[in-house]
Design a protein around this motif. Sequence first.
Motif, mmCIF file in Angstrom:
data_model
loop_
_atom_site.group_PDB
_atom_site.id
_atom_site.type_symbol
_atom_site.label_atom_id
_atom_site.label_comp_id
_atom_site.label_asym_id
_atom_site.label_seq_id
_atom_site.Cartn_x
_atom_site.Cartn_y
_atom_site.Cartn_z
ATOM 1 N N VAL A 91 2.983 -10.771 -6.422
ATOM 2 C CA VAL A 91 3.165 -9.817 -5.330
ATOM 3 C C VAL A 91 3.728 -8.516 -5.904
ATOM 4 C CG1 VAL A 91 4.397 -9.314 -3.176
ATOM 5 C CG2 VAL A 91 3.583 -11.644 -3.651
ATOM 6 N N VAL A 92 3.127 -7.399 -5.545
ATOM 7 C CA VAL A 92 3.578 -6.083 -6.004
ATOM 8 C C VAL A 92 4.052 -5.287 -4.796
ATOM 9 C CG1 VAL A 92 2.962 -3.951 -7.194
ATOM 10 C CG2 VAL A 92 1.903 -6.112 -7.882
ATOM 11 N N GLY A 93 5.260 -4.745 -4.872
ATOM 12 C CA GLY A 93 5.758 -3.960 -3.744
ATOM 13 C C GLY A 93 6.987 -3.161 -4.088
ATOM 14 N N ASP A 94 7.316 -2.201 -3.211
ATOM 15 C CA ASP A 94 8.454 -1.315 -3.452
ATOM 16 C C ASP A 94 9.578 -1.495 -2.440
ATOM 17 O OD1 ASP A 94 7.009 -0.158 -1.271
ATOM 18 O OD2 ASP A 94 7.938 1.779 -1.693
ATOM 19 N N ALA A 95 9.395 -2.357 -1.425
ATOM 20 C CA ALA A 95 10.403 -2.523 -0.378
ATOM 21 C C ALA A 95 11.081 -3.881 -0.525
ATOM 22 C CB ALA A 95 9.768 -2.389 0.998
ATOM 23 N N LEU A 96 12.391 -3.858 -0.733
ATOM 24 C CA LEU A 96 13.116 -5.104 -0.932
ATOM 25 C C LEU A 96 13.084 -5.992 0.303
ATOM 26 C CD1 LEU A 96 16.251 -3.818 -2.893
ATOM 27 C CD2 LEU A 96 14.331 -5.122 -3.801
ATOM 28 N N ASP B 189 5.921 -15.034 -7.326
ATOM 29 C CA ASP B 189 6.494 -14.070 -8.247
ATOM 30 C C ASP B 189 6.250 -12.655 -7.734
ATOM 31 O OD1 ASP B 189 7.233 -16.150 -9.823
ATOM 32 O OD2 ASP B 189 6.063 -15.567 -11.580
ATOM 33 N N ALA B 190 7.190 -11.756 -8.062
ATOM 34 C CA ALA B 190 7.097 -10.385 -7.559
ATOM 35 C C ALA B 190 7.288 -9.376 -8.678
ATOM 36 C CB ALA B 190 8.143 -10.148 -6.470
ATOM 37 N N LEU B 191 6.549 -8.275 -8.570
ATOM 38 C CA LEU B 191 6.701 -7.121 -9.448
ATOM 39 C C LEU B 191 7.205 -5.972 -8.577
ATOM 40 C CD1 LEU B 191 6.295 -5.544 -12.109
ATOM 41 C CD2 LEU B 191 3.908 -5.189 -11.416
ATOM 42 N N PHE B 192 8.403 -5.502 -8.867
ATOM 43 C CA PHE B 192 9.061 -4.486 -8.050
ATOM 44 C C PHE B 192 8.746 -3.085 -8.565
ATOM 45 C CE2 PHE B 192 13.109 -1.984 -7.366
ATOM 46 C CZ PHE B 192 12.905 -1.753 -6.011
ATOM 47 N N VAL B 193 8.255 -2.225 -7.674
ATOM 48 C CA VAL B 193 7.976 -0.822 -7.995
ATOM 49 C C VAL B 193 9.204 -0.014 -7.600
ATOM 50 C CG1 VAL B 193 6.462 1.141 -7.570
ATOM 51 C CG2 VAL B 193 5.504 -1.178 -7.650
ATOM 52 N N VAL C 126 0.821 -1.209 0.000
ATOM 53 C CA VAL C 126 0.000 0.000 0.000
ATOM 54 C C VAL C 126 0.861 1.268 0.000
ATOM 55 C CG1 VAL C 126 -1.810 1.271 1.214
ATOM 56 C CG2 VAL C 126 -1.858 -1.230 1.173
ATOM 57 N N TRP C 127 1.582 1.484 1.085
ATOM 58 C CA TRP C 127 2.355 2.705 1.243
ATOM 59 C C TRP C 127 3.559 2.675 0.300
ATOM 60 C CZ3 TRP C 127 2.409 5.020 6.772
ATOM 61 C CH2 TRP C 127 2.880 6.325 6.746
ATOM 62 N N GLY C 128 3.661 3.650 -0.585
ATOM 63 C CA GLY C 128 4.741 3.711 -1.555
ATOM 64 C C GLY C 128 4.376 3.124 -2.903
ATOM 65 N N VAL C 129 3.235 2.402 -2.950
ATOM 66 C CA VAL C 129 2.774 1.796 -4.198
ATOM 67 C C VAL C 129 1.411 2.352 -4.599
ATOM 68 C CG1 VAL C 129 2.124 -0.356 -5.341
ATOM 69 C CG2 VAL C 129 4.095 -0.304 -3.814
ATOM 70 N N VAL C 130 0.474 2.353 -3.647
ATOM 71 C CA VAL C 130 -0.877 2.866 -3.904
ATOM 72 C C VAL C 130 -0.994 4.337 -3.500
ATOM 73 C CG1 VAL C 130 -3.337 2.544 -3.381
ATOM 74 C CG2 VAL C 130 -1.840 0.561 -3.614
ATOM 75 N N HIS C 131 -0.217 4.738 -2.503
ATOM 76 C CA HIS C 131 -0.179 6.144 -2.089
ATOM 77 C C HIS C 131 1.184 6.470 -1.493
ATOM 78 C CE1 HIS C 131 -0.348 5.463 2.279
ATOM 79 N NE2 HIS C 131 -1.294 4.560 2.070
ATOM 80 N N HIS D 185 10.340 3.196 -8.174
ATOM 81 C CA HIS D 185 10.347 4.584 -7.726
ATOM 82 C C HIS D 185 9.505 4.772 -6.465
ATOM 83 C CE1 HIS D 185 11.786 6.371 -11.818
ATOM 84 N NE2 HIS D 185 12.722 5.700 -11.169
ATOM 85 N N GLY D 186 9.744 3.861 -5.516
ATOM 86 C CA GLY D 186 9.128 3.947 -4.201
ATOM 87 C C GLY D 186 10.218 4.127 -3.167
ATOM 88 N N LEU D 187 10.338 3.167 -2.264
ATOM 89 C CA LEU D 187 11.294 3.259 -1.171
ATOM 90 C C LEU D 187 12.734 3.347 -1.659
ATOM 91 C CD1 LEU D 187 11.527 3.170 1.949
ATOM 92 C CD2 LEU D 187 11.763 0.688 1.743
ATOM 93 N N HIS D 188 13.049 2.700 -2.800
ATOM 94 C CA HIS D 188 14.440 2.618 -3.259
ATOM 95 C C HIS D 188 14.745 3.543 -4.437
ATOM 96 C CE1 HIS D 188 15.321 -0.874 -0.687
ATOM 97 N NE2 HIS D 188 14.090 -1.270 -0.976
ATOM 98 N N LYS D 189 13.936 4.564 -4.632
ATOM 99 C CA LYS D 189 14.105 5.401 -5.820
ATOM 100 C C LYS D 189 15.463 6.086 -5.863
ATOM 101 C CE LYS D 189 11.789 9.514 -3.921
ATOM 102 N NZ LYS D 189 10.686 10.488 -4.131
ATOM 103 N N ASP D 190 16.021 6.454 -4.701
ATOM 104 C CA ASP D 190 17.317 7.143 -4.692
ATOM 105 C C ASP D 190 18.460 6.208 -5.074
ATOM 106 O OD1 ASP D 190 16.093 9.493 -3.957
ATOM 107 O OD2 ASP D 190 16.486 9.238 -1.815
ATOM 108 N N GLU D 191 18.231 4.903 -4.980
ATOM 109 C CA GLU D 191 19.237 3.921 -5.366
ATOM 110 C C GLU D 191 19.132 3.556 -6.842
ATOM 111 O OE1 GLU D 191 19.643 0.656 -2.279
ATOM 112 O OE2 GLU D 191 17.836 1.670 -1.540
#
Length: 281
Positions: free
Chosen positions: A222-227, A240-244, A25-30, A246-252
């Motif tokens: 699974v969809v998420g932004d946190a490794l 299986d995972a779909l990595f977002v 949710v947080w970082g992916v949906v809002h 430009h969320g938590l790791h966008k600066d990397e």
Amino acid sequence: MNGFPVLTPGLGSIAGEYDALICDVWGVVHDGVAAYPRAVEALTRFRKERGPVVLLSNAPRPPDGVAAILDKMGVSREAYDAIVTSGGAARRELIAQAQGKILKLHHIGPERDNPVYDGLDVALVGPDQAEIVLCTGLFDDDNETPADYAESLAVLREQGLTMICANPDMFAPRGGKLVHCAGGIAKAYENIGGDVIYYGKPKPPIYGDVLKYFSPESRVLVVGDALETDIAGANTMSLDALFVAHGLHKDELVDLTDAALAKLFGHHGLKARAALDILKW
């Protein structure tokens, strides 16, 4: 199949391979302030065309509280079938521990997280009287860090108290910046020898709460932004995972390329089916 992720233009390009979705949710949906319209659109479309969508959040609040927040942000309930939260799992633990008595609880976290124990047989007490500690976050996550809790954690350790961490996340994005979460305090407590029980991603039990909404034959994405939570949890559960990106790791990932993704995932020892900048169809 998971490996180092390759860039995909949108969820729609791989949606045909799956018929159930678990989404962070947080970082992916809002972003903690406002909803991402394209993410809401993508979830709504997957739900209509492919199958059920369950939102899985490490929010330290019961699911109905998260649903109310999403309503205010304009996230349509057509975008998901159910919400599962770490706060809901932690609440069940508190219910179990309070069986037949009033549980003496020391809470670390802001008042907005009080619903995790509201209505239960608990008494809020100081560390010297507590039977257990519940950590839902920092009291002032706009200005504090886990280092500010070193003295109070030392007292808890001296008392030999176990901590329930209702949000394993270390950080979460809020309006373009990162704020510290309960996971950082829990990690600091472990570092001085404290015992911590984590509820939420990436621990396997929370996925049992999610998978009951799907058929046993479901092909789950699974969809998420946190490794360390979303992707690690998917890997642990062999999903299986779909990595977002430009969320938590966008600066990397300033340069979002397949090579950059391979380097990041290789460093963390993780895998994913695909990656994209933001969740969109």
